[in-house]
Design a protein around this motif. Sequence first.
Motif, PDB file in Angstrom:
ATOM      1  N   ASP A   1      53.697 -43.025  41.423  1.00 32.69           N
ATOM      2  CA  ASP A   1      52.616 -42.150  41.001  1.00 32.69           C
ATOM      3  C   ASP A   1      52.299 -41.198  42.143  1.00 32.69           C
ATOM      4  O   ASP A   1      52.461 -41.545  43.306  1.00 32.69           O
ATOM      5  N   THR A   2      51.867 -40.003  41.790  1.00 28.58           N
ATOM      6  CA  THR A   2      51.540 -39.027  42.828  1.00 28.58           C
ATOM      7  C   THR A   2      50.062 -38.682  42.722  1.00 28.58           C
ATOM      8  O   THR A   2      49.493 -38.724  41.628  1.00 28.58           O
ATOM      9  N   PRO A   3      49.435 -38.323  43.850  1.00 24.93           N
ATOM     10  CA  PRO A   3      48.034 -37.888  43.763  1.00 24.93           C
ATOM     11  C   PRO A   3      47.930 -36.646  42.888  1.00 24.93           C
ATOM     12  O   PRO A   3      48.928 -35.946  42.689  1.00 24.93           O
ATOM     13  N   SER A   4      46.734 -36.385  42.380  1.00 26.65           N
ATOM     14  CA  SER A   4      46.536 -35.212  41.526  1.00 26.65           C
ATOM     15  C   SER A   4      47.017 -33.943  42.230  1.00 26.65           C
ATOM     16  O   SER A   4      46.798 -33.755  43.416  1.00 26.65           O
ATOM     17  N   GLN A   5      47.671 -33.086  41.473  1.00 25.22           N
ATOM     18  CA  GLN A   5      48.259 -31.881  42.056  1.00 25.22           C
ATOM     19  C   GLN A   5      47.430 -30.647  41.780  1.00 25.22           C
ATOM     20  O   GLN A   5      47.833 -29.544  42.138  1.00 25.22           O
ATOM     21  N   GLN A   6      46.282 -30.884  41.154  1.00 22.89           N
ATOM     22  CA  GLN A   6      45.529 -29.769  40.583  1.00 22.89           C
ATOM     23  C   GLN A   6      45.255 -28.623  41.576  1.00 22.89           C
ATOM     24  O   GLN A   6      45.325 -27.469  41.214  1.00 22.89           O
ATOM     25  N   HIS A   7      44.944 -28.976  42.826  1.00 20.20           N
ATOM     26  CA  HIS A   7      44.539 -27.916  43.757  1.00 20.20           C
ATOM     27  C   HIS A   7      45.622 -27.607  44.791  1.00 20.20           C
ATOM     28  O   HIS A   7      45.335 -26.999  45.814  1.00 20.20           O
ATOM     29  N   LEU A   8      46.852 -28.032  44.518  1.00 18.14           N
ATOM     30  CA  LEU A   8      47.920 -27.814  45.495  1.00 18.14           C
ATOM     31  C   LEU A   8      48.740 -26.583  45.141  1.00 18.14           C
ATOM     32  O   LEU A   8      48.941 -26.269  43.970  1.00 18.14           O
ATOM     33  N   ASP A   9      49.238 -25.894  46.169  1.00 20.52           N
ATOM     34  CA  ASP A   9      50.136 -24.770  45.915  1.00 20.52           C
ATOM     35  C   ASP A   9      51.569 -25.306  45.754  1.00 20.52           C
ATOM     36  O   ASP A   9      51.810 -26.519  45.853  1.00 20.52           O
ATOM     37  N   LEU A  10      52.521 -24.390  45.512  1.00 18.43           N
ATOM     38  CA  LEU A  10      53.880 -24.834  45.190  1.00 18.43           C
ATOM     39  C   LEU A  10      54.523 -25.682  46.300  1.00 18.43           C
ATOM     40  O   LEU A  10      55.029 -26.770  46.019  1.00 18.43           O
TER      41      LEU A  10
END
Length: 245
Positions: free
Chosen positions: A170-179
Amino acid sequence: MRCQPLRDLVVDICSKFNQRCYFCAGLGDNPYPLCSGCEADLPWATTTCTRCALPLAFDGPLCSGCQNSPPPFEQTEAPWAYDFPLDAAIKRFKHRGDRPMGRLLGDRLGAWLLHRFNEGLPRPQRMLPVPLAAQRLRVRGFNQSQLLAERLSKSFGITVADHAVVRIRDTPSQQHLDLPARQRNLRGAFGLAPNASVRGLHLALVDDVMTTGATAHAIATLLRQAGARRVDVYCLARTPGPPRP
Ligand SMILES: [Zn+2]
Ligand SMILES: [Zn+2]
């Protein structure tokens, strides 16, 4: 009694064309629960990069990111921009478990793809839904990408290889990450099932929304390394996304 089948047919047609529109709750004029007015008002994708579906300010086939660094997927089909009111509809489906909305969106994506296939887009041999993180699957109870892939499979008779790609971690939420941050976040997150055979096949990844394309990038890389001939991406919507470096 001879008029009974005709009466049933009329009732059937009327019930099909008198469905409430899921968007405005008005009486519909389509054989699906989305009226023509609301359908026309959806944020249809116009000029986009053929490879990653990023909106383009110019009339060219590729965005600068895809020109400088071509992604491992060949083509992205996304009928809409991730904008109002479609964003709210996708959230209803995804976060509030509104499966009839999911079926409607899946079927409209299917109508878009049918048009594209008729224009010459090659049909894939298998469709692969993007797998959901185990914890998110437990909370949500369903994988929205799988439901979309099943609707498309029903329309086109293309097999869904739903366990070919697996989430290894599982990965942490990616919502606020750039590419770049998303790509680091996803490193080693996906793997191929031991019995998955993709060599020489044309595959289509199915997802609900493409944000930066990092997930599609990670899975398509895996599939190409395993010998897939071609990977396309089908999704409902594309966000404008942050610019690629
Ligand atoms: Zn409507
Ligand atoms: Zn692009």
